[in-house]
Structure formats: structure tokens, C-alpha cells
Write a protein that holds these residues in place. Sequence first.
Motif, PDB file in Angstrom:
ATOM      1  N   ASP A  83       0.813  -1.223   0.000  1.00  0.00           N
ATOM      2  CA  ASP A  83       0.000   0.000   0.000  1.00  0.00           C
ATOM      3  C   ASP A  83       0.843   1.269   0.000  1.00  0.00           C
ATOM      4  O   ASP A  83       0.378   2.326  -0.426  1.00  0.00           O
ATOM      5  N   LEU A  84       2.090   1.167   0.498  1.00  0.00           N
ATOM      6  CA  LEU A  84       2.937   2.359   0.601  1.00  0.00           C
ATOM      7  C   LEU A  84       4.000   2.409  -0.492  1.00  0.00           C
ATOM      8  O   LEU A  84       5.044   3.032  -0.318  1.00  0.00           O
ATOM      9  N   VAL A  85       3.738   1.745  -1.626  1.00  0.00           N
ATOM     10  CA  VAL A  85       4.720   1.712  -2.696  1.00  0.00           C
ATOM     11  C   VAL A  85       5.078   3.132  -3.120  1.00  0.00           C
ATOM     12  O   VAL A  85       4.227   4.001  -3.282  1.00  0.00           O
ATOM     13  N   GLY A  86       6.388   3.383  -3.260  1.00  0.00           N
ATOM     14  CA  GLY A  86       6.869   4.689  -3.679  1.00  0.00           C
ATOM     15  C   GLY A  86       7.001   5.709  -2.572  1.00  0.00           C
ATOM     16  O   GLY A  86       7.477   6.822  -2.814  1.00  0.00           O
ATOM     17  N   GLN A  87       6.603   5.344  -1.351  1.00  0.00           N
ATOM     18  CA  GLN A  87       6.689   6.289  -0.236  1.00  0.00           C
ATOM     19  C   GLN A  87       7.924   6.005   0.618  1.00  0.00           C
ATOM     20  O   GLN A  87       8.373   4.862   0.731  1.00  0.00           O
ATOM     21  N   ASP A  88       8.455   7.065   1.244  1.00  0.00           N
ATOM     22  CA  ASP A  88       9.608   6.911   2.126  1.00  0.00           C
ATOM     23  C   ASP A  88       9.208   6.206   3.416  1.00  0.00           C
ATOM     24  O   ASP A  88       8.164   6.498   4.010  1.00  0.00           O
ATOM     25  N   VAL A  89      10.031   5.238   3.819  1.00  0.00           N
ATOM     26  CA  VAL A  89       9.847   4.552   5.105  1.00  0.00           C
ATOM     27  C   VAL A  89      11.201   4.464   5.791  1.00  0.00           C
ATOM     28  O   VAL A  89      12.255   4.538   5.144  1.00  0.00           O
ATOM     29  N   ASP A  90      11.183   4.318   7.113  1.00  0.00           N
ATOM     30  CA  ASP A  90      12.412   4.126   7.883  1.00  0.00           C
ATOM     31  C   ASP A  90      12.624   2.639   8.112  1.00  0.00           C
ATOM     32  O   ASP A  90      11.702   1.921   8.521  1.00  0.00           O
TER      33      ASP A  90
END
Length: 467
Positions: A222-229
Motif C-alpha cells: 500500500d505504501l509503494v513509492g513512499q519513504d519509510v524508515d
Amino acid sequence: MKSAVETLSPTRAKLTIEVPFEELKPSLDAAYQKIAKQINVPGFRRGKVPPQVIDRQVGRGVVLDEAVNEVLPKAYVEALTENSLTPLAQPDIEVTKFEDNEGLEFTAEVDIKPEIELPAYDGLEATVEDIEVTDADVDEQLDALRERFGTLIDVERPAQDGDFVVIDLVATKDGEVVNGAEISDFSYKVGSGGMIEGLDDALAGASVDEEKTFTTQLVSGDLVGQDVDVKVKVKQVQEQELPELDDDFAQEASEFDTLEELRADVRERLTRGKRLEQAAAARDAVLESLLEKVDIPLPETMVTEELNARRANVEQQLAMAGMPLEKYLEDEGQTQEEFEADLDRRVRDAIAAQFLLDEIADKEEMGVDQSELTQHMIRRAQQSGQDPQEFVNHMFEHNHVPDMVQEIRRGKALQQLVEGATVKDASGNQVELKNLRGDGSIGEDEPADDDAEAPVNAPAELIADED
């Protein structure tokens, strides 16, 4: 029935078809019988209701519509045959005139197979790259084989490229763990690039019990392409110890007694693989040389449908691999415009090749017998990893057998082109194709056998996707 054809373009025609009312009578009778079985009328048994009663109960117009629906496809197919047209898609049909007792008139616009003036296709010439198997190629294969027999040994030093590490990893977004992005006791080879971007940089130089945190973007979910830590903890560092490359290793890893024999076998297998690659390149080059000699008009509707299908297939494969299209294009060094242009070119070449090979197969009166069809479907089933019987059943149930037959005919046509061509490598040597076997070895010249099955070597792009 009368029909006339108007050529709208080299790949599209408009048929005007007139069906006299007397020719509608069999369809009218069938319509009355069908409706009689569907209605209940007091005083009459089901299926025995007279036409005049059906006209009163249901309406003459319903019967006429039923009759027209039956006669339209029959009249359309008859008109195609009468005008020697081969349709490539479903027609756009419009009823232009139909009144009771006065007959039927309708038009059908449809994409048709273009007429092709075949150029001479005997003695085509093509050039392909040389076959070259280097010592480095052999060493690479042997190193891969050594890795299969390698052992992992714990080391008390920071991790480096090529080491195997056991890690715990968790990705968070705004302090919350991302669903499906938490793993424990996972074995990973540093430098392999097989997980997420930034992981290899974080692991290089990390020691046991050390934690590293970095920011990256997810390629799926669901968070494809988003920055994550991402936080990764190293729990174990192992170095791979490879066996010595000697006669003992050759005996352990193969059926050979000496390393020299193993090297020779690896080189031979690589050579055979290169021969098969060269043969595929030769087929493509021969076909391309013929395509350059003829101008084949293409139906844009067919091109658009194939473009959409191939684009969707690429996107599906990338989604399964967890890679966005933008990342794929970046890795390939292509812009979106270059990708679309390349896809368009390949689709147009593939469709043109189909038309050309079909024309050659027709001219040469190439047929397909049952054994060839069976072998081809079994081969297709094996390539797709399906059960052969289930694949065959699917082909028959969904009426794909004619497509299979066309694939075989195209393969035969291409085989004839290749066998009649002169193909040389970059060094000027004649490329052996006629006696090339499926494993890449070269067979002996055999006497001609008219009953022998022709090899089927249609290029992959010419094989239509099945449902």
C-alpha cells in the motif's frame, strides 16, 4: 443473397449485404419453433403453438428480430467467403433496412487481412554475431558451481560484500510498523541487491549486534513509492568458504574424474547454449531481411489491442517482481517515450511477420497433421508449466486449436525461409542451422524424408497469448 464490398483501407472493408425475404423463411420457421417452446398458451401443448397465435401473443416483431439474429452471422460469413475476405476482428454491423415481407439489408465494417505481394524469399542473406566462449565464461560457471558446494563459517569481523548475514529487519512509517515489512532471522548475502535499496550500504561494515537505520522507498504494498524508515540488526556474519578447484572437486561436483574434463564439459555446454542463441538470432535476422523487402499495411485496431495487451503484461510482471515501471525504465536507461516507441516497433514487426508467414504458408500449401498438433500443444504446455492434458482440454474448450495450427504453419514457413537462406557469422563462416538439435549439438546430415515432421521454430513474439 447479394453482397458488395467497399474497400475503406488496405486493412478495412465495408460489406453491404441484401437478403431477400424468401431466404429468411428457414430462419423465421426456426424462430417460431423456438418461441413456441418458450411460451404457455391455453389450449396448446408447449412447442405446438401455431405461428398466427404466436403473432397475437408475442408479436410478429419479436419473431422477425429472432430470425434476423439467426440469419445475420450466416449471411455475413457467406459474404466474406463470396468476396474472399479474411476478417481479423469482430465486425461492426448495422441493419440499414428491414421490413416485414420486404427483406433485409445490413452493412458490416471489419478489419481484414491485407493483400501482400510476396517478394522472392529464396536465398535470403543474414549475418549474426560470432559464437565466443571465453575462459572467463567457463570460470564464472565453475565459480557458481563451487558456491553450491561452499560452506558458511562464522567470522568475528564486520560484514563485507559476499558475506552472508542473519538479520532482523523492520520498516516503519511515522513510527508505525508497515504491514508485511518485518522479518526475523533472515539470511541475506551482502551485495546481492536482492531486497530493498539501501540495505547493502547499511550492512557493509556492520558487526554482530549492531543496528543500522536508513530511509528507503517500498516497491510493493500500500505504501509503494513512499519513504519509510528501515531498521536492520545484524545477528550473525558468515564467510563463505569455497572448495578448491581441483580434481577432487570435479569428482565431488560432477561425473568427471578430472578438472580438465569438467572444464571441457562446461565449455561444451556453454557453446551449445550459444549455438541456440545464435540460431534464434539467425531466424530473426532472416525474417527481418524479408520484412525489409515488403510493405505490409497493418490494421491500427489490431496494433492498439496488441500494444495494450503487451503493456499490461509488462506491468503485471513488474508488479509481481515488486518493481515500479519508473524504476525498471531507470535500470534500462530508457525514457517513457523510448519505451513506448520500442514497444510499438516490436508489436508492428510481430504483426507484420505473422501476415508474411501466413502468406508463405498459404502459397506453399503447408498443412498440419494430428501428430504435429499434439506435439506442439504438449511443448506449449511444458513451456508454461501446465499439465499437458489440462492444456489440451483448455485449447479445445476455448476454440484455440485454429490458433495452434497457425502457429505451426508459421513455424514451418519460417523454417523454410531459414533453410533456404545463407547465414554467416561476423567472421564470414557459414552458420549451421539445418542439423542443429534442440540441445545445441550438431547432428549428421540425414536423407530427405517427406513424411518427417518439420521443426517448429516460430519466434516467441509470433505466439499469441491464450486466455
